[in-house]
Design an enzyme around this catalytic site. Structure first.
Site, short mmCIF file in Angstrom:
data_model
loop_
_atom_site.label_atom_id
_atom_site.label_comp_id
_atom_site.label_asym_id
_atom_site.label_seq_id
_atom_site.Cartn_x
_atom_site.Cartn_y
_atom_site.Cartn_z
N TYR A 248 -3.30 0.09 12.37
CA TYR A 248 -2.65 1.19 11.73
C TYR A 248 -3.26 2.60 11.84
O TYR A 248 -2.58 3.51 11.59
CB TYR A 248 -2.64 0.79 10.15
N LEU B 153 10.68 -6.81 1.45
CA LEU B 153 12.12 -6.00 1.00
C LEU B 153 12.73 -6.50 2.51
O LEU B 153 14.04 -5.80 2.64
CB LEU B 153 11.79 -4.86 0.73
N ILE C 294 2.68 -7.67 -0.41
CA ILE C 294 1.88 -6.40 -0.38
C ILE C 294 3.30 -5.30 0.23
O ILE C 294 3.01 -4.58 1.30
CB ILE C 294 0.80 -6.52 0.67
N ASN D 277 7.53 -1.68 -7.84
CA ASN D 277 6.79 -2.80 -7.10
C ASN D 277 5.90 -3.50 -7.95
O ASN D 277 6.01 -4.61 -8.06
CB ASN D 277 6.33 -2.27 -6.00
#
Length: 259
Positions: free
Chosen positions: A41, A180, A219, A231
Site C-alpha cells: 500500500y 461492501l 476492515i 461503519n
C-alpha cells in the site's frame, strides 16, 4: 496467546499523506482498535503517524501489516519486516500476514522466518491472506506459532463458505476485506430491501451481515468521520434470520480481486 479482533477495523489502502494520518487518528478517537495496512500500500508511515497523533494507548490497538510477494523469500522476510516497523514507528507489529502465497513465498522457509520474528518479539501474531484451503492446512502444519487470522475477500457477492468453515474449525479469525463489494451492495435488491426495513443504508446492512457470521470480522476502508462512524456502528445492527436468509440467497458471484 490468541488474537481477539474487534468486529470492525479500519482498512487503510489508499489512505496516504496528512489526510490519511488524520483519518487514522480520527478512527482511533472514534473507537477503532484494529488498523490494517500492507507493504504494497505504501502507507505504513501514514498509519504510524495517525496512531502517534491519536490519544489512544498503543497497547490497545492491533496494528497489522502484510509482507508483499517480492519480499517473501526467506532471506527477505526479516529485513522487510524491520523496514515496516521503522515506517510504522513501532517496535512490534501485532499481526504480520503473508499477503499472497506467490512470488518468493516458500512455505517452509518463509513461515520459519515468521516464527523467528515471533520468537524475537518483532511480531506478536502470524496471519495469511488470500490462501486456499490446502495452503491454509500447509501453513498450519508448518508454523510453530498458531495461525491467528486469514484475510480474504468476503461480501454478499463472494462468500467462500469453505474458507469460513475452515477458520471456525481451526480456531482462527477470518478477516473480511471489501465487505461492501466495492460499492456494489447498493445495487443488490435484497440488501436494499433489508436496509429499507431497518431504516439504514445498504452499506450498514452488508457490514452487519458480514460480522454476523461466526468467526468473521471486517476492515472496511473509510476516510470521512461520517463514514467511519457509520461503519463502526453497523456491527451493532441486529439483522433477523429472515434478513440474513434473504442476503444469503443472492444467486450471483463476483470476485473483485481474483488472482
Amino acid at each position: 496467546m490468541t488474537l481477539d479482533l474487534p468486529s470492525v477495523g479500519l482498512g487503510t489502502m489508499g489512505l496516504d499523506g496528512d489526510d490519511g494520518a488524520r483519518a487514522v487518528a480520527t478512527a482511533l478517537d472514534l473507537g477503532y482498535r484494529h488498523l490494517d495496512t500492507a507493504q504494497v500500500y505504501g502507507n505504513e508511515a501514514t498509519v504510524g503517524a495517525g496512531l502517534a497523533r491519536s490519544g489512544v494507548d498503543r497497547a490497545a490497538v492491533t496494528v497489522a501489516t502484510k509482507t508483499w510477494i517480492d519480499r517473501l523469500a526467506p532471506v527477505d522476510v526479516r529485513p522487510s519486516t524491520e523496514a515496516s516497523l521503522e515506517a510504522l514507528g513501532l517496535r512490534t507489529v501485532d499481526l504480520l500476514y503473508v499477503h499472497r502465497p506467490k512470488g518468493g513465498y516458500d512455505p517452509a522457509g518463509t513461515l520459519a522466518e515468521y516464527d523467528a520474528l515471533v520468537d524475537d518479539g518483532l511480531v506478536r501474531h502470524v496471519g495469511v491472506s488470500n490462501f486456499e484451503r490446502a495452503e491454509l492446512d500447509e501453513a498450519i502444519d508448518l508454523l510453530d506459532a498458531p495461525l491467528a487470522a486469514h484475510q480474504t475477500e468476503f461480501h454478499p457477492l463472494f462468500r467462500r463458505p469453505e474458507l469460513r468453515a475452515h477458520a471456525v474449525d481451526h480456531g482462527y479469525t477470518l478477516v473480511a476485506y471489501s465487505p461492501l463489494a466495492g460499492g456494489r451492495v447498493r445495487d443488490l435488491d435484497p440488501v436494499c430491501a433489508v436496509a429499507e426495513k431497518h431504516d439504514t443504508t445498504p452499506e450498514a446492512v452488508s457490514i452487519a451481515w458480514v460480522t454476523g457470521k461466526e468467526g468473521v470480522v471486517t476492515i472496511p476502508k473509510a476516510s470521512s468521520e461520517a463514514h467511519l462512524r457509520a461503519n463502526l456502528a453497523a456491527a451493532d445492527l441486529d439483522l433477523d434470520d429472515e434478513d440474513v436468509a434473504r442476503i444469503d440467497a443472492i444467486d450471483r458471484e463476483q470476485e473483485l480481486f481474483p488472482e
